[in-house]
Design a protein around this motif. Structure first.
Motif, PDB file in Angstrom:
ATOM      1  N   GLY A 160       6.835  -9.851  10.143  1.00  0.00           N
ATOM      2  CA  GLY A 160       7.622  -8.648   9.890  1.00  0.00           C
ATOM      3  C   GLY A 160       8.495  -8.239  11.057  1.00  0.00           C
ATOM      4  O   GLY A 160       9.154  -7.187  11.022  1.00  0.00           O
ATOM      5  N   ARG A 161       8.521  -9.065  12.103  1.00  0.00           N
ATOM      6  CA  ARG A 161       9.344  -8.722  13.258  1.00  0.00           C
ATOM      7  C   ARG A 161      10.824  -8.705  12.869  1.00  0.00           C
ATOM      8  O   ARG A 161      11.300  -9.536  12.134  1.00  0.00           O
ATOM      9  CB  ARG A 161       9.123  -9.732  14.380  1.00  0.00           C
ATOM     10  N   GLY A 162      11.524  -7.744  13.397  1.00  0.00           N
ATOM     11  CA  GLY A 162      12.936  -7.624  13.099  1.00  0.00           C
ATOM     12  C   GLY A 162      13.225  -6.658  11.965  1.00  0.00           C
ATOM     13  O   GLY A 162      14.366  -6.240  11.775  1.00  0.00           O
ATOM     14  N   LEU A 163      12.199  -6.292  11.183  1.00  0.00           N
ATOM     15  CA  LEU A 163      12.403  -5.357  10.080  1.00  0.00           C
ATOM     16  C   LEU A 163      12.470  -3.912  10.563  1.00  0.00           C
ATOM     17  O   LEU A 163      12.959  -3.043   9.845  1.00  0.00           O
ATOM     18  CB  LEU A 163      11.268  -5.495   9.058  1.00  0.00           C
ATOM     19  N   LYS A 164      11.958  -3.665  11.765  1.00  0.00           N
ATOM     20  CA  LYS A 164      11.982  -2.336  12.368  1.00  0.00           C
ATOM     21  C   LYS A 164      11.281  -1.299  11.485  1.00  0.00           C
ATOM     22  O   LYS A 164      11.746  -0.173  11.321  1.00  0.00           O
ATOM     23  CB  LYS A 164      13.422  -1.900  12.663  1.00  0.00           C
ATOM     24  N   ILE A 165      10.151  -1.729  10.899  1.00  0.00           N
ATOM     25  CA  ILE A 165       9.337  -0.823  10.092  1.00  0.00           C
ATOM     26  C   ILE A 165       8.195  -0.297  10.952  1.00  0.00           C
ATOM     27  O   ILE A 165       7.451  -1.077  11.541  1.00  0.00           O
ATOM     28  CB  ILE A 165       8.779  -1.542   8.849  1.00  0.00           C
ATOM     29  N   ARG A 166       8.070   1.000  11.017  1.00  0.00           N
ATOM     30  CA  ARG A 166       7.018   1.633  11.809  1.00  0.00           C
ATOM     31  C   ARG A 166       5.875   2.005  10.872  1.00  0.00           C
ATOM     32  O   ARG A 166       6.016   2.873  10.011  1.00  0.00           O
ATOM     33  CB  ARG A 166       7.570   2.865  12.519  1.00  0.00           C
ATOM     34  N   ALA A 167       4.723   1.352  11.058  1.00  0.00           N
ATOM     35  CA  ALA A 167       3.599   1.579  10.153  1.00  0.00           C
ATOM     36  C   ALA A 167       2.753   2.774  10.557  1.00  0.00           C
ATOM     37  O   ALA A 167       2.021   3.327   9.727  1.00  0.00           O
ATOM     38  CB  ALA A 167       2.722   0.329  10.089  1.00  0.00           C
ATOM     39  N   SER A 168       2.817   3.177  11.832  1.00  0.00           N
ATOM     40  CA  SER A 168       2.013   4.291  12.312  1.00  0.00           C
ATOM     41  C   SER A 168       2.617   4.818  13.607  1.00  0.00           C
ATOM     42  O   SER A 168       3.372   4.113  14.283  1.00  0.00           O
ATOM     43  CB  SER A 168       0.564   3.843  12.548  1.00  0.00           C
ATOM     44  N   ASP A 169       2.259   6.057  13.951  1.00  0.00           N
ATOM     45  CA  ASP A 169       2.680   6.606  15.241  1.00  0.00           C
ATOM     46  C   ASP A 169       1.584   6.428  16.290  1.00  0.00           C
ATOM     47  O   ASP A 169       1.722   6.886  17.418  1.00  0.00           O
ATOM     48  CB  ASP A 169       3.039   8.092  15.104  1.00  0.00           C
ATOM     49  N   ASN A 170       0.512   5.728  15.930  1.00  0.00           N
ATOM     50  CA  ASN A 170      -0.587   5.474  16.852  1.00  0.00           C
ATOM     51  C   ASN A 170      -0.330   4.144  17.561  1.00  0.00           C
ATOM     52  O   ASN A 170      -0.782   3.080  17.117  1.00  0.00           O
ATOM     53  CB  ASN A 170      -1.921   5.431  16.089  1.00  0.00           C
ATOM     54  N   ASN A 171       0.390   4.186  18.658  1.00  0.00           N
ATOM     55  CA  ASN A 171       0.795   2.964  19.349  1.00  0.00           C
ATOM     56  C   ASN A 171      -0.384   2.177  19.907  1.00  0.00           C
ATOM     57  O   ASN A 171      -0.363   0.938  19.921  1.00  0.00           O
ATOM     58  CB  ASN A 171       1.777   3.297  20.475  1.00  0.00           C
ATOM     59  N   GLU A 172      -1.406   2.869  20.367  1.00  0.00           N
ATOM     60  CA  GLU A 172      -2.571   2.178  20.909  1.00  0.00           C
ATOM     61  C   GLU A 172      -3.273   1.377  19.823  1.00  0.00           C
ATOM     62  O   GLU A 172      -3.701   0.239  20.034  1.00  0.00           O
ATOM     63  CB  GLU A 172      -3.537   3.186  21.530  1.00  0.00           C
ATOM     64  N   MET A 173      -3.400   1.963  18.642  1.00  0.00           N
ATOM     65  CA  MET A 173      -4.022   1.264  17.526  1.00  0.00           C
ATOM     66  C   MET A 173      -3.204   0.054  17.113  1.00  0.00           C
ATOM     67  O   MET A 173      -3.741  -1.031  16.853  1.00  0.00           O
ATOM     68  CB  MET A 173      -4.193   2.222  16.348  1.00  0.00           C
ATOM     69  N   LEU A 174      -1.878   0.208  17.061  1.00  0.00           N
ATOM     70  CA  LEU A 174      -1.001  -0.913  16.707  1.00  0.00           C
ATOM     71  C   LEU A 174      -1.095  -2.036  17.729  1.00  0.00           C
ATOM     72  O   LEU A 174      -1.081  -3.224  17.379  1.00  0.00           O
ATOM     73  CB  LEU A 174       0.445  -0.426  16.587  1.00  0.00           C
ATOM     74  N   LYS A 175      -1.221  -1.664  18.993  1.00  0.00           N
ATOM     75  CA  LYS A 175      -1.381  -2.665  20.055  1.00  0.00           C
ATOM     76  C   LYS A 175      -2.670  -3.438  19.859  1.00  0.00           C
ATOM     77  O   LYS A 175      -2.707  -4.672  20.021  1.00  0.00           O
ATOM     78  CB  LYS A 175      -1.368  -1.970  21.416  1.00  0.00           C
ATOM     79  N   GLN A 176      -3.737  -2.740  19.501  1.00  0.00           N
ATOM     80  CA  GLN A 176      -5.022  -3.395  19.260  1.00  0.00           C
ATOM     81  C   GLN A 176      -4.938  -4.334  18.059  1.00  0.00           C
ATOM     82  O   GLN A 176      -5.517  -5.431  18.078  1.00  0.00           O
ATOM     83  CB  GLN A 176      -6.107  -2.344  19.049  1.00  0.00           C
ATOM     84  N   MET A 177      -4.209  -3.947  17.038  1.00  0.00           N
ATOM     85  CA  MET A 177      -4.050  -4.807  15.869  1.00  0.00           C
ATOM     86  C   MET A 177      -3.289  -6.082  16.227  1.00  0.00           C
ATOM     87  O   MET A 177      -3.628  -7.174  15.749  1.00  0.00           O
ATOM     88  CB  MET A 177      -3.329  -4.059  14.747  1.00  0.00           C
ATOM     89  N   ARG A 178      -2.265  -5.936  17.051  1.00  0.00           N
ATOM     90  CA  ARG A 178      -1.494  -7.118  17.458  1.00  0.00           C
ATOM     91  C   ARG A 178      -2.367  -8.102  18.242  1.00  0.00           C
ATOM     92  O   ARG A 178      -2.135  -9.316  18.205  1.00  0.00           O
ATOM     93  CB  ARG A 178      -0.277  -6.703  18.281  1.00  0.00           C
ATOM     94  N   ALA A 179      -3.355  -7.579  18.959  1.00  0.00           N
ATOM     95  CA  ALA A 179      -4.227  -8.436  19.760  1.00  0.00           C
ATOM     96  C   ALA A 179      -5.439  -8.937  18.977  1.00  0.00           C
ATOM     97  O   ALA A 179      -6.156  -9.818  19.454  1.00  0.00           O
ATOM     98  CB  ALA A 179      -4.704  -7.674  21.000  1.00  0.00           C
ATOM     99  N   ASP A 180      -5.653  -8.409  17.791  1.00  0.00           N
ATOM    100  CA  ASP A 180      -6.829  -8.764  16.996  1.00  0.00           C
ATOM    101  C   ASP A 180      -6.574 -10.083  16.258  1.00  0.00           C
ATOM    102  O   ASP A 180      -5.689 -10.159  15.401  1.00  0.00           O
ATOM    103  CB  ASP A 180      -7.119  -7.651  15.983  1.00  0.00           C
ATOM    104  N   PRO A 181      -7.342 -11.132  16.538  1.00  0.00           N
ATOM    105  CA  PRO A 181      -7.109 -12.432  15.894  1.00  0.00           C
ATOM    106  C   PRO A 181      -7.393 -12.434  14.399  1.00  0.00           C
ATOM    107  O   PRO A 181      -6.950 -13.341  13.685  1.00  0.00           O
ATOM    108  CB  PRO A 181      -8.069 -13.369  16.641  1.00  0.00           C
ATOM    109  N   LEU A 182      -8.129 -11.435  13.904  1.00  0.00           N
ATOM    110  CA  LEU A 182      -8.458 -11.396  12.482  1.00  0.00           C
ATOM    111  C   LEU A 182      -7.389 -10.685  11.645  1.00  0.00           C
ATOM    112  O   LEU A 182      -7.452 -10.710  10.414  1.00  0.00           O
ATOM    113  CB  LEU A 182      -9.815 -10.726  12.267  1.00  0.00           C
TER     114      LEU A 182
END
Length: 329
Positions: free
Chosen positions: A197-219
């Motif tokens: 989804g990179r490049g779509l510029k869709i913001r799924a949440s305003d919780n940046n820390e949570m989004l960062k954790q999701m990006r690092a989560d292998p699952l």
């Protein structure tokens, strides 16, 4: 003559591609046992192992929630809200749906029937442990679509109430015709191609820390097979068609800043659902309402509604939907 020959060759090549590259989908195996619930996993009738998480209150549960995660996510999505609800006497169960999380065929689309079949069996297994407590079904995003299809079926499981959080009801019929065509051709020619989804510029949440954790989560799946995208669009179409058969009392939660599921199909859901329905719109909420920075307000509303459903939300259509519904008419 040469042009005609070349044209026929290209047509033949295209047909071979269509025949040789059909969308890949998981298949239901032969039943080998009764489905069973274990400490950290759910074993299906065909022996598939679906990792499971549970958040349980210290005292006897007053109610039970079965939670179904969204696309490319997994059961960990309910860690925060599950912990909160458990502290308020609610037992919460969630599992990794086939094709997601730590399941065996991660990344391969399971198909609508298989997703719904697993959910029915899981609800039955959880319900067997809580025979005297009301059982609620909560579906987030794609999980909401799975829940809708499941509850609209003639053999719908015994669920007291349905909770839809930013439900994925934006199906192929709502998409631009060109995009639908491109998706179909891609799924039948290069189903193995993975996109992000990179490049779509869709913001799924305003919780940046949570989004960062999701990006690092292998699952959490970062790159999606084209045929899986094709599959989830078909699921959303099925969910859209299921609305007219939803008679279970339903609560819809939606964030006004949701950039994934447009407001219009959610408003249409509220307008067309035949059974009792309540709704709450959160002006600052994004798609991941249960994990946004202001998520605790949603958790609190949900906990109160689980205790006394009739007292928390009005069954009328939220004000934010009225102008859209007028335009659609």
């Amino acid at each position: 003559m040469l042009l005609r020959v070349l044209g026929n060759m290209l047509l033949l090549l295209l047909l071979l591609m269509l025949v040789g590259c059909i969308p890949r989908m998981q298949r239901l195996g032969e039943p080998v046992q009764m489905p069973r619930l274990e400490a950290k996993r759910f074993i299906t009738a065909d022996g598939e192992i679906l990792p499971m998480r549970a958040w349980l209150p210290e005292e006897k549960a007053t109610s039970v929630v079965v939670a179904i995660h969204g696309f490319n996510d997994y059961s960990h999505a309910f860690e925060a809200v599950g912990t909160y609800l458990a502290q308020h006497g609610v037992a919460v169960y969630a599992y990794d749906q086939r094709g997601f999380g730590a399941t065996r065929q991660r990344g391969i689309w399971p198909g609508v029937e298989l997703l719904a079949s697993d959910l029915k069996a899981f609800i039955k297994a959880v319900g067997a442990q809580y025979r005297n407590q009301p059982l609620y079904l909560l579906g987030e995003s794609m999980g909401g679509a799975v829940a809708m299809v499941t509850m609209a079926a003639p053999d719908a499981p015994p669920v007291e109430r349905l909770i839809l959080v930013a439900p994925a009801v934006w199906g192929g019929q709502s998409m631009n015709g060109f995009y639908r065509s491109v998706l179909w051709v891609s799924a039948h020619t290069v189903p193995w191609l993975r996109v992000s989804g990179r490049g779509l510029k869709i913001r799924a949440s305003d919780n940046n820390e949570m989004l960062k954790q999701m990006r690092a989560d292998p699952l959490v799946i970062k790159k999606t097979r084209i045929d899986a995208l094709y599959g989830v669009v078909h699921l959303m179409d099925r969910a859209r068609a299921a609305i007219s058969q939803l008679y279970t009392p339903t609560l819809v939660l939606y964030g006004n800043r949701d950039q994934v599921i447009p407001k219009q199909p959610v408003c249409r859901l509220l307008e067309e659902i035949p059974g009792p329905r309540s709704a709450a719109f959160y002006p600052e909420g994004y798609h991941m309402l249960l994990r946004d920075r202001e998520a605790e307000q949603v958790w609190q509303d949900l906990a109160e509604w689980l205790q006394v459903p009739a007292r928390v939300f009005s069954s009328s259509t939220p004000a934010g939907c009225l102008p859209l519904l007028a335009q659609m008419d």
